[in-house]
Design a protein around this motif. Sequence first.
Motif, PDB file in Angstrom:
ATOM      1  N   LYS A  94       0.807  -1.293  -0.053  1.00  0.00           N
ATOM      2  CA  LYS A  94       0.219  -0.076  -0.007  1.00  0.00           C
ATOM      3  C   LYS A  94       0.840   1.307  -0.192  1.00  0.00           C
ATOM      4  N   LEU A  95       0.164   2.375  -0.505  1.00  0.00           N
ATOM      5  CA  LEU A  95       1.019   3.558  -0.253  1.00  0.00           C
ATOM      6  C   LEU A  95       0.497   4.064   1.041  1.00  0.00           C
ATOM      7  N   ARG A  96       0.901   5.170   1.483  1.00  0.00           N
ATOM      8  CA  ARG A  96       0.526   6.069   2.837  1.00  0.00           C
ATOM      9  C   ARG A  96      -0.846   6.243   2.859  1.00  0.00           C
ATOM     10  N   ASP A  97      -1.583   6.394   1.704  1.00  0.00           N
ATOM     11  CA  ASP A  97      -2.898   6.840   1.836  1.00  0.00           C
ATOM     12  C   ASP A  97      -4.131   5.658   1.612  1.00  0.00           C
ATOM     13  N   GLY A  98      -3.438   4.447   1.776  1.00  0.00           N
ATOM     14  CA  GLY A  98      -4.063   3.266   1.970  1.00  0.00           C
ATOM     15  C   GLY A  98      -4.268   2.469   0.531  1.00  0.00           C
ATOM     16  N   THR A  99      -3.980   3.259  -0.696  1.00  0.00           N
ATOM     17  CA  THR A  99      -4.142   2.698  -1.903  1.00  0.00           C
ATOM     18  C   THR A  99      -3.120   1.323  -2.042  1.00  0.00           C
ATOM     19  N   VAL A 100      -4.015   0.452  -2.461  1.00  0.00           N
ATOM     20  CA  VAL A 100      -3.322  -0.897  -2.692  1.00  0.00           C
ATOM     21  C   VAL A 100      -2.758  -0.961  -3.908  1.00  0.00           C
ATOM     22  N   PHE A 101      -1.539  -0.971  -4.020  1.00  0.00           N
ATOM     23  CA  PHE A 101      -0.777  -1.102  -5.523  1.00  0.00           C
ATOM     24  C   PHE A 101      -0.258  -2.450  -5.920  1.00  0.00           C
ATOM     25  N   ASP A 102      -0.305  -3.388  -5.105  1.00  0.00           N
ATOM     26  CA  ASP A 102       0.094  -4.775  -5.464  1.00  0.00           C
ATOM     27  C   ASP A 102      -0.303  -5.812  -4.344  1.00  0.00           C
ATOM     28  N   ALA A 103      -0.824  -7.242  -4.585  1.00  0.00           N
ATOM     29  CA  ALA A 103      -0.859  -8.046  -3.572  1.00  0.00           C
ATOM     30  C   ALA A 103      -0.582  -9.536  -4.362  1.00  0.00           C
ATOM     31  N   ASN A 104      -0.406 -10.238  -3.481  1.00  0.00           N
ATOM     32  CA  ASN A 104      -0.325 -11.889  -4.071  1.00  0.00           C
ATOM     33  C   ASN A 104      -0.405 -12.577  -2.912  1.00  0.00           C
ATOM     34  N   GLU A 105      -1.243 -13.731  -3.054  1.00  0.00           N
ATOM     35  CA  GLU A 105      -1.356 -14.908  -2.184  1.00  0.00           C
ATOM     36  C   GLU A 105      -0.013 -15.624  -1.980  1.00  0.00           C
ATOM     37  N   GLN A 106       0.584 -16.131  -2.965  1.00  0.00           N
ATOM     38  CA  GLN A 106       1.767 -16.938  -3.129  1.00  0.00           C
ATOM     39  C   GLN A 106       2.683 -16.359  -4.284  1.00  0.00           C
ATOM     40  N   ALA A 107       3.639 -15.495  -3.876  1.00  0.00           N
ATOM     41  CA  ALA A 107       4.499 -15.078  -4.947  1.00  0.00           C
ATOM     42  C   ALA A 107       6.080 -15.687  -4.478  1.00  0.00           C
ATOM     43  N   PRO A 108       6.463 -16.384  -5.468  1.00  0.00           N
ATOM     44  CA  PRO A 108       8.011 -16.796  -5.278  1.00  0.00           C
ATOM     45  C   PRO A 108       8.792 -15.589  -5.634  1.00  0.00           C
ATOM     46  N   MET A 109       9.768 -15.394  -4.985  1.00  0.00           N
ATOM     47  CA  MET A 109      10.746 -14.154  -5.422  1.00  0.00           C
ATOM     48  C   MET A 109      12.163 -14.488  -4.722  1.00  0.00           C
ATOM     49  N   PRO A 110      13.182 -14.149  -5.597  1.00  0.00           N
ATOM     50  CA  PRO A 110      14.597 -14.422  -5.080  1.00  0.00           C
ATOM     51  C   PRO A 110      14.693 -13.174  -3.916  1.00  0.00           C
ATOM     52  N   VAL A 111      15.179 -13.729  -2.904  1.00  0.00           N
ATOM     53  CA  VAL A 111      15.329 -12.468  -1.692  1.00  0.00           C
ATOM     54  C   VAL A 111      16.256 -11.337  -2.188  1.00  0.00           C
TER      55      VAL A 111
END
Length: 191
Positions: A94-111
């Motif tokens: 989210k941004l500071r104003d609460g706007t959700v810009f991205d979400a994922n339930e199961q995302a693999p990612m290189p740390v």
Amino acid sequence: MSVTTVPIHPIKKGSLTKIWLGVALIVAVAFGLAYSGTQSAVVDGATNEQFLAANGDKDGVETTASGLQYKVLKPGEGPSPTATDTALVKYEGKLRDGTVFDANEQAPMPVGGVVPGFSEALQLMQKGGEYRIWIPSELAYGESSPSDMLPANSLLIFDVTLLDFISAEQMEELRQQMQAQGVPGGPPPAQ
């Protein structure tokens, strides 16, 4: 015309003290409300630096040497991933104003392959842990923005759950197994 006099009764002992205590209480409440209003104004209309300074004073919020802030919502167990590991995470950004810009339930990612603030936070977590993280813009995208949903110099706020992680060696073994079985689009080779 006659004037009627109204006798003034003497004030009972202790009444004057009660009045002054009431006045003092009203003044204290007024100052408290003014202070909390000022704090919310600082948080709502503040620069990212002012927001982070106020946020860092909240209960449970930790600030790292780099400026990343995090709060443990639920502790995890076991070791933490390293920069060479691949993590499976659930997140909402989210941004500071609460706007959700991205979400994922199961995302693999290189740390080590995500923005520095997110990478740092993942390396603090353990499997099953849930954190809220505040990433200063200089540990995120800074002046450049990967999308129109993220203004330049945005402070990013994430709720992150570390579901699992595997080492680079385990990822390479998995990739080789998938190639041997002829599975197209297996995991990319470890770098």
